[in-house]
Design a protein around this motif. Structure first.
Motif, mmCIF file in Angstrom:
data_model
loop_
_atom_site.group_PDB
_atom_site.id
_atom_site.type_symbol
_atom_site.label_atom_id
_atom_site.label_comp_id
_atom_site.label_asym_id
_atom_site.label_seq_id
_atom_site.Cartn_x
_atom_site.Cartn_y
_atom_site.Cartn_z
ATOM 1 N N LYS A 19 0.791 -1.367 -0.085
ATOM 2 C CA LYS A 19 0.295 -0.511 0.222
ATOM 3 C C LYS A 19 1.031 0.896 -0.372
ATOM 4 C CE LYS A 19 -3.891 -2.173 2.127
ATOM 5 N NZ LYS A 19 -4.897 -2.457 3.257
ATOM 6 N N PHE A 20 2.044 1.538 -0.178
ATOM 7 C CA PHE A 20 3.113 2.109 -0.773
ATOM 8 C C PHE A 20 1.934 3.195 -1.497
ATOM 9 C CE2 PHE A 20 5.714 5.099 -3.317
ATOM 10 C CZ PHE A 20 6.300 5.855 -2.673
ATOM 11 N N ASN A 21 1.125 3.239 -2.831
ATOM 12 C CA ASN A 21 1.264 3.660 -3.089
ATOM 13 C C ASN A 21 0.150 4.872 -2.462
ATOM 14 O OD1 ASN A 21 2.347 3.238 -5.665
ATOM 15 N ND2 ASN A 21 0.807 2.235 -6.148
ATOM 16 N N GLU A 22 -0.958 3.559 -1.489
ATOM 17 C CA GLU A 22 -1.720 4.407 -0.453
ATOM 18 C C GLU A 22 -0.911 5.427 0.188
ATOM 19 O OE1 GLU A 22 -4.681 2.483 0.750
ATOM 20 O OE2 GLU A 22 -4.819 1.199 -1.257
ATOM 21 N N ARG A 23 0.024 5.752 1.020
ATOM 22 C CA ARG A 23 0.381 6.527 1.776
ATOM 23 C C ARG A 23 0.595 7.317 0.874
ATOM 24 N NH1 ARG A 23 1.833 1.703 3.070
ATOM 25 N NH2 ARG A 23 3.936 1.394 2.198
ATOM 26 N N ALA A 24 1.566 7.166 -0.805
ATOM 27 C CA ALA A 24 2.047 8.568 -0.899
ATOM 28 C C ALA A 24 1.585 9.583 -1.918
ATOM 29 C CB ALA A 24 3.026 7.580 -2.196
ATOM 30 N N ALA A 25 -0.164 8.363 -2.279
ATOM 31 C CA ALA A 25 -1.250 9.710 -2.782
ATOM 32 C C ALA A 25 -0.992 10.562 -1.485
ATOM 33 C CB ALA A 25 -2.368 8.421 -3.045
ATOM 34 N N GLN A 26 -1.722 9.759 0.137
ATOM 35 C CA GLN A 26 -1.835 10.731 1.274
ATOM 36 C C GLN A 26 -1.381 11.755 1.112
ATOM 37 O OE1 GLN A 26 -3.068 8.308 4.262
ATOM 38 N NE2 GLN A 26 -3.687 10.108 5.758
ATOM 39 N N ILE A 27 0.225 11.386 1.646
ATOM 40 C CA ILE A 27 1.384 12.355 1.477
ATOM 41 C C ILE A 27 1.189 13.631 0.492
ATOM 42 C CG2 ILE A 27 3.303 13.186 1.670
ATOM 43 C CD1 ILE A 27 3.961 9.962 2.695
ATOM 44 N N THR A 28 1.002 12.923 -0.761
ATOM 45 C CA THR A 28 0.883 14.320 -1.673
ATOM 46 C C THR A 28 -0.851 15.094 -2.037
ATOM 47 O OG1 THR A 28 1.683 12.250 -3.477
ATOM 48 C CG2 THR A 28 0.305 14.711 -3.797
ATOM 49 N N ALA A 29 -1.774 14.378 -0.778
ATOM 50 C CA ALA A 29 -3.126 15.300 -0.658
ATOM 51 C C ALA A 29 -3.203 15.728 0.357
ATOM 52 C CB ALA A 29 -4.317 14.362 -0.885
ATOM 53 N N GLU A 30 -1.798 15.850 1.544
ATOM 54 C CA GLU A 30 -1.830 16.451 1.839
ATOM 55 C C GLU A 30 -1.266 17.453 2.968
ATOM 56 O OE1 GLU A 30 -2.898 14.729 6.013
ATOM 57 O OE2 GLU A 30 -4.120 12.842 5.227
ATOM 58 N N THR A 31 0.186 17.441 1.775
ATOM 59 C CA THR A 31 1.895 17.705 2.247
ATOM 60 C C THR A 31 1.470 19.053 0.411
ATOM 61 O OG1 THR A 31 2.794 16.161 0.939
ATOM 62 C CG2 THR A 31 2.330 16.683 3.695
#
Length: 158
Positions: free
Chosen positions: A86-98
């Motif tokens: 689920k790295f892509n999910e973590r990366a997408a969340q970081i991108t969305a929030e930061t």
């Protein structure tokens, strides 16, 4: 169709994992605490110290990535092995929030000390590339399982 930014993120994210079986006594901090442990802070400082020897910028601690790194380290404890699940999910969340443009991750497990995992990461081309990469923010999570095996997640982004 995925937005170009997410596609770029997926294609350029660098992943690396490492494993070695050892044991250590480590106090487990609950995820809800969201305060880095002494060992997490020390490993983070080792990463920045290494970057300084190369005249690279210090990485700033980031709470968004720390929360996700902590959750992922706990996931690896439950599964009993390192992974980038689920790295892509973590990366997408970081991108969305930061607003991050690039996200990378190092994982490892079962090193006796933070110096051991740092040495292993620096002796691995993929891990070293992430540590020395063009990033501005990072966080490190260390979790321990019932057998005292350590699981590490470091997330980087810019």
């Amino acid at each position: 169709m995925m937005p170009r930014k997410i596609l770029l993120l997926l294609f350029t994210a660098l992943l690396a994992s490492c494993s070695k079986r050892d044991s250590i006594n480590e106090d487990q901090e609950p995820l809800s605490n969201l305060t880095p442990t002494v060992q997490e802070n020390e490993l983070f400082q080792l990463v920045n110290k290494h970057r300084n020897t190369l005249d690279l910028n210090n990485l700033a601690f980031d709470k968004v990535s720390y929360t996700l790194a902590s959750s992922h380290s706990q996931y690896m404890v439950i599964k009993g092995h390192t992974s980038h699940a689920k790295f892509n999910e973590r990366a997408a969340q970081i991108t969305a929030e930061t607003g991050a443009e690039l996200v990378a991750e190092n994982v490892a497990n079962d090193y006796l000390t933070i110096e051991d995992v740092m040495s292993a990461w620096l002796n691995s081309p993929g891990h070293k590339k992430n540590i020395e990469g063009d990033y501005t923010h990072s966080s490190i999570s260390i979790k321990v399982d019932a057998s005292q095996n350590l699981y590490f997640t470091q997330i980087f982004y810019r």
